[in-house]
Scaffold this motif. Structure first.
Motif, PDB file in Angstrom:
ATOM      1  N   GLN A 117       8.561  -4.129  44.100  1.00 51.10           N
ATOM      2  CA  GLN A 117       8.189  -2.893  44.791  1.00 51.10           C
ATOM      3  C   GLN A 117       8.903  -2.758  46.138  1.00 51.10           C
ATOM      4  OE1 GLN A 117       3.932  -2.810  45.326  1.00 51.10           O
ATOM      5  NE2 GLN A 117       4.022  -0.752  46.172  1.00 51.10           N
ATOM      6  N   GLY A 167       5.005  -5.540  47.858  1.00 52.32           N
ATOM      7  CA  GLY A 167       3.815  -5.645  47.027  1.00 52.32           C
ATOM      8  C   GLY A 167       3.228  -7.036  46.955  1.00 52.32           C
ATOM      9  N   ILE A 168       3.104  -7.672  48.097  1.00 52.40           N
ATOM     10  CA  ILE A 168       2.479  -8.993  48.107  1.00 52.40           C
ATOM     11  C   ILE A 168       0.997  -8.818  48.411  1.00 52.40           C
ATOM     12  CG2 ILE A 168       2.435 -11.246  49.266  1.00 52.40           C
ATOM     13  CD1 ILE A 168       4.911 -10.578  47.433  1.00 52.40           C
ATOM     14  N   TYR A 169       0.152  -9.536  47.663  1.00 52.10           N
ATOM     15  CA  TYR A 169      -1.292  -9.431  47.845  1.00 52.10           C
ATOM     16  C   TYR A 169      -1.763 -10.282  49.020  1.00 52.10           C
ATOM     17  CZ  TYR A 169      -1.836  -6.972  43.457  1.00 52.10           C
ATOM     18  OH  TYR A 169      -1.774  -6.037  42.474  1.00 52.10           O
ATOM     19  N   ALA A 170      -2.487  -9.637  49.930  1.00 52.64           N
ATOM     20  CA  ALA A 170      -3.053 -10.366  51.071  1.00 52.64           C
ATOM     21  C   ALA A 170      -4.236 -11.214  50.624  1.00 52.64           C
ATOM     22  CB  ALA A 170      -3.493  -9.382  52.146  1.00 52.64           C
ATOM     23  N   SER A 171      -4.961 -10.744  49.604  1.00 54.36           N
ATOM     24  CA  SER A 171      -6.168 -11.456  49.177  1.00 54.36           C
ATOM     25  C   SER A 171      -5.851 -12.538  48.151  1.00 54.36           C
ATOM     26  CB  SER A 171      -7.191 -10.461  48.633  1.00 54.36           C
ATOM     27  OG  SER A 171      -6.623  -9.719  47.588  1.00 54.36           O
ATOM     28  N   LEU A 172      -4.560 -12.748  47.870  1.00 49.52           N
ATOM     29  CA  LEU A 172      -4.155 -13.825  46.973  1.00 49.52           C
ATOM     30  C   LEU A 172      -3.246 -14.784  47.737  1.00 49.52           C
ATOM     31  CD1 LEU A 172      -5.208 -11.802  44.815  1.00 49.52           C
ATOM     32  CD2 LEU A 172      -3.269 -12.420  43.408  1.00 49.52           C
ATOM     33  N   GLU A 229      -1.137 -17.865  43.908  1.00 49.61           N
ATOM     34  CA  GLU A 229      -1.837 -16.881  43.065  1.00 49.61           C
ATOM     35  C   GLU A 229      -0.971 -15.638  42.846  1.00 49.61           C
ATOM     36  OE1 GLU A 229      -6.591 -17.518  43.746  1.00 49.61           O
ATOM     37  OE2 GLU A 229      -5.467 -16.559  45.356  1.00 49.61           O
ATOM     38  N   LEU A 284       1.174 -16.518  40.083  1.00 52.66           N
ATOM     39  CA  LEU A 284       0.518 -16.739  38.789  1.00 52.66           C
ATOM     40  C   LEU A 284      -0.145 -15.491  38.231  1.00 52.66           C
ATOM     41  CD1 LEU A 284      -1.106 -20.239  39.428  1.00 52.66           C
ATOM     42  CD2 LEU A 284       0.887 -19.714  38.003  1.00 52.66           C
ATOM     43  N   LEU A 285      -0.285 -14.447  39.059  1.00 53.14           N
ATOM     44  CA  LEU A 285      -1.017 -13.249  38.613  1.00 53.14           C
ATOM     45  C   LEU A 285      -0.412 -12.606  37.365  1.00 53.14           C
ATOM     46  CD1 LEU A 285      -3.284 -11.136  39.190  1.00 53.14           C
ATOM     47  CD2 LEU A 285      -1.573  -9.868  40.492  1.00 53.14           C
ATOM     48  N   PRO A 286       0.885 -12.283  37.363  1.00 53.11           N
ATOM     49  CA  PRO A 286       1.401 -11.602  36.169  1.00 53.11           C
ATOM     50  C   PRO A 286       1.526 -12.557  34.986  1.00 53.11           C
ATOM     51  CG  PRO A 286       3.151 -11.881  37.791  1.00 53.11           C
ATOM     52  CD  PRO A 286       1.905 -12.434  38.409  1.00 53.11           C
ATOM     53  N   PRO A 287       1.177 -12.109  33.791  1.00 52.98           N
ATOM     54  CA  PRO A 287       1.268 -12.979  32.622  1.00 52.98           C
ATOM     55  C   PRO A 287       2.725 -13.246  32.236  1.00 52.98           C
ATOM     56  CG  PRO A 287       0.624 -10.754  31.985  1.00 52.98           C
ATOM     57  CD  PRO A 287       0.641 -10.776  33.476  1.00 52.98           C
ATOM     58  N   ARG A 313       8.129 -13.917  41.681  1.00 56.35           N
ATOM     59  CA  ARG A 313       6.980 -13.535  40.861  1.00 56.35           C
ATOM     60  C   ARG A 313       7.407 -12.899  39.536  1.00 56.35           C
ATOM     61  NH1 ARG A 313       2.696  -9.824  43.859  1.00 56.35           N
ATOM     62  NH2 ARG A 313       4.445  -8.385  43.887  1.00 56.35           N
TER      63      ARG A 313
END
Lengths: 230, 290
Positions: free
Chosen positions: A82, A86-91, A95, A98-101, A143
C-alpha cells in the motif's frame, strides 16, 4: 499474468479511469507513472479488488477476477504494498508478517524473511509502526513476499525514503523479478523507475497516454519529468 | 477502613458488569463499525434468562453462567444475520435507529411476558453471605463477581493477543480494507464477533441477576452508563473498555456512599473531564477522533 482490458472506474458520477489496458508478464517489472491525481492508486485499488465501481475486465493467471472479492484475489497470488505502507500498529512486526495466509509454494518462511531483512528480526516483538519509514517499507514488502505472491502491486515504495533505502528496494525488486514474480510499480521517481523496470505506462487524467520500453523511457526522461511537473 | 474496602468491592462488582458489557461493545464496534445501542437490552435478557432458567428448570447460577452466554451467542448470530448485517454499508444513523428500535422491542416483549415487577433471584449457597478476610467482612457474591469477570477479561485478552483469531480481529479493527487485500476474509468474522459481544453482555446480565432488580427496564440505565464507560475508555479499545468499566463502578459506589445525590452525575463529570484532556478516551487511538 495480469491482463487489464478496457477498465473504467468511477467514484459516484466522476469517472477516474478511462479504458485502461495494462499487461504484466511473469518476471516483468512494469511501472505506472503519472502526476498526482492521474488515477494510479485508483487503478491499483481496482486491481486488488478494493474499488468495485468498475467496468471492463481484469484477468489474473488466466481467470477473470473483475468481480472477485479482494481476499480471494490475494489468495490467488496478488500482493499489495500500500502507498502508506499499511503497517498495523496493533500488531507486532512478526504478526504483521504472519497475518496474510500463504498463497503458493513459493512462500518464504519466517527464517528466510529474517535472513533477508535482519533488521526485522531484531524488532520482531515491537509494534509495527514503531519502525522507521524505511523499515516499515521493508516490512510491507517482506509481508507480501512471505505469502508467496505471484504478482506484486507496489504503490510508491520509494516515496519519502533516503537514497540508500531506495537503492535497497531497487535491489529487492530485481531479485523478485529474477524469481519470475511480476511487479506493477507505481512510481513518481522517474530515475528510480528506469533502474528497475522493463516497460512503463504513462497515465494522465485516467487515460494511458503512452507505453514506453525502458530505453525510450530513459531517452525521453527530460520530457517526462516536465510532464510530471517535477 | 472497613467501610472503604466494602465500597471498593461493591464498586468493583458493579464495575464488572460494565467491564464485561463494554468489552463486548468494543469488540463489536471494532470489527463491524456498529455501535450497538441494544447492548443494554442484551444485558437485561441475560439476567431475565437466568431468572427464568432458575424458576422453570431449577438451573442455578453456575449453570446459567455457562448456558446463558451460549444462548445469547445464538441470539446474537440470529440478530446479526437478520438485521445488523444490512447496516454495515449504511449511514451510521441507521445503526442507531435499528439497534435503539430493537431495544424498545425487546424491552416491551419482556414486559408483556414477565410484567414490570422484578423477578426474584437467589445466588447459590456457596456465594451467599459474607466472608471474613482478616477482620474485613465482605459480601461473598461481590467478591466472586469481581474475580470471575477479571478472569473472563484476562481470557479475552489472551485470545486477542496470543491467537490467530485475535490477530485477525485486531487487524480487521485497525484497517479492514488492508486485511481484505492481504487475503483475510473479514466478512466471515462479522457474525461470530457480534454473537460473542452479545454473549458478553448476556454474561454481565447473569452476574447482575442476584445483585440487581431483574426487570425489563434494568438495561436502560445500564446502557446510558455503559456509553459513558465506552467514551472514557476510548471507543473500540478493549483494554480501555475494561479499565473504564471498573473505574466507573468505583466512582458509582463511592458516589452512592458519600454523595448519593451526585452519584450518577459524578460519572458524567468524569467523562467530560476525560474528553477535555483526551478526546479519544483513555486508551483510544488518535484516529478515532477524526
Amino acid at each position: 499474468m495480469l491482463e487489464v482490458a478496457g477498465l473504467n472506474a468511477w467514484y459516484g458520477e466522476a469517472q477516474a479511469l478511462h479504458e485502461v489496458s495494462v499487461r504484466v508478464g511473469e518476471g516483468e517489472v512494469v511501472t505506472l507513472v503519472g502526476r498526482n491525481g492521474a488515477g494510479k492508486t485508483t487503478l491499483v485499488r481496482c486491481l486488488i479488488g478494493l474499488h468495485r465501481q468498475v467496468s471492463g475486465t481484469v484477468s489474473f493467471l488466466g481467470s477473470d477476477v473483475t468481480r472477485t472479492p479482494a481476499h480471494r484475489r490475494a489468495r490467488a497470488g496478488m500482493g499489495w504494498v500500500q502507498d502508506d505502507r499499511g503497517i498495523y500498529a496493533s500488531l507486532s512486526v512478526e504478526e504483521n508478517l504472519l497475518l496474510p495466509p500463504r498463497v503458493s509454494d513459493r512462500a518464504w518462511t519466517l527464517k528466510q524473511v529474517y535472513e533477508a531483512f535482519p533488521l526485522l528480526a531484531d524488532r520482531r516483538k515491537a509494534p509495527g509502526t514503531t519502525l522507521s519509514g524505511g523499515e516499515q517499507q521493508m516490512l510491507a514488502i517482506a509481508r507480501v513476499l512471505r505469502t508467496g505472491a505471484r504478482l506484486l502491486l507496489m504503490d510508491e515504495p520509494s516515496e519519502g525514503l533516503a537514497p540508500v533505502v531506495v537503492a535497497r528496494i531497487g535491489a529487492i525488486i530485481r531479485e523478485i523479478k529474477a524469481t519470475g514474480v511480476g511487479v506493477l510499480l507505481i512510481e513518481q521517481n522517474v530515475k528510480f523507475a528506469a533502474t528497475v523496470a522493463d516497460r512503463h505506462y504513462l497515465l494522465s487524467q485516467g487515460h494511458i497516454v503512452e507505453t514506453l520500453d525502458n530505453s525510450d523511457f530513459q531517452r525521453r526522461e527530460g520530457e517526462l519529468l516536465k510532464h510530471l511537473g517535477i | 477502613m472497613n467501610a472503604v474496602l466494602q465500597y471498593a468491592v461493591q464498586g468493583l462488582a458493579a464495575g464488572s458488569f460494565y467491564a464485561l458489557a463494554a468489552l463486548g461493545l468494543a469488540i463489536i464496534f471494532g470489527v463491524l463499525g456498529v455501535v450497538n445501542f441494544a447492548h443494554g437490552a442484551f444485558y437485561m435478557l441475560g439476567a431475565v434468562t437466568a431468572a427464568v432458567l432458575l424458576d422453570t428448570l431449577d438451573l442455578t447460577l453456575w449453570w446459567s453462567l455457562l448456558v446463558v452466554p451460549v444462548l445469547m451467542f445464538a441470539f446474537g448470530v440470529v440478530v446479526e444475520r437478520l438485521l445488523v448485517q444490512w447496516l454495515l454499508r449504511l449511514d451510521p444513523l441507521y445503526n442507531f435507529l435499528l439497534t435503539f428500535g430493537l431495544t424498545l422491542v425487546l424491552v416491551e416483549l419482556v414486559k408483556q411476558k414477565y410484567g414490570v415487577s422484578g423477578l426474584p433471584y437467589k445466588p447459590p449457597k456457596l456465594l451467599s453471605g459474607r466472608v471474613d478476610l482478616a477482620g474485613v467482612v465482605l459480601p461473598r457474591y461481590q467478591l466472586f463477581v469481581f474475580l470471575f469477570s477479571v478472569a473472563i477479561c484476562v481470557l479475552v485478552w489472551l485470545v486477542m493477543t496470543r491467537t490467530r483469531v485475535g490477530m485477525i480481529v485486531r487487524a480487521s479493527t485497525e484497517k479492514p480494507d488492508l486485511a481484505r487485500a492481504l487475503g483475510i476474509n473479514v466478512g466471515r468474522w462479522v457474525t461470530p464477533v457480534f454473537g460473542f459481544g452479545v454473549a458478553l453482555a448476556g454474561l454481565a446480565g447473569v452476574l447482575a441477576a442476584p445483585f440487581r432488580a431483574i426487570t425489563a427496564d434494568m438495561g436502560n440505565n445500564f446502557a446510558i452508563i455503559l456509553f459513558a464507560v465506552v467514551v472514557i475508555g476510548g471507543l473500540g479499545s478493549i483494554v480501555g473498555a475494561v479499565v473504564a468499566g471498573f473505574m466507573v463502578g468505583l466512582v458509582e459506589a463511592f458516589g452512592q456512599a458519600y454523595a448519593p445525590t451526585y452519584a450518577q452525575i459524578l460519572i458524567f463529570v468524569l467523562m467530560a473531564l476525560i474528553i477535555l484532556v483526551r478526546p479519544a478516551g483513555l486508551f483510544g487511538r488518535k484516529e478515532a477522533t477524526a
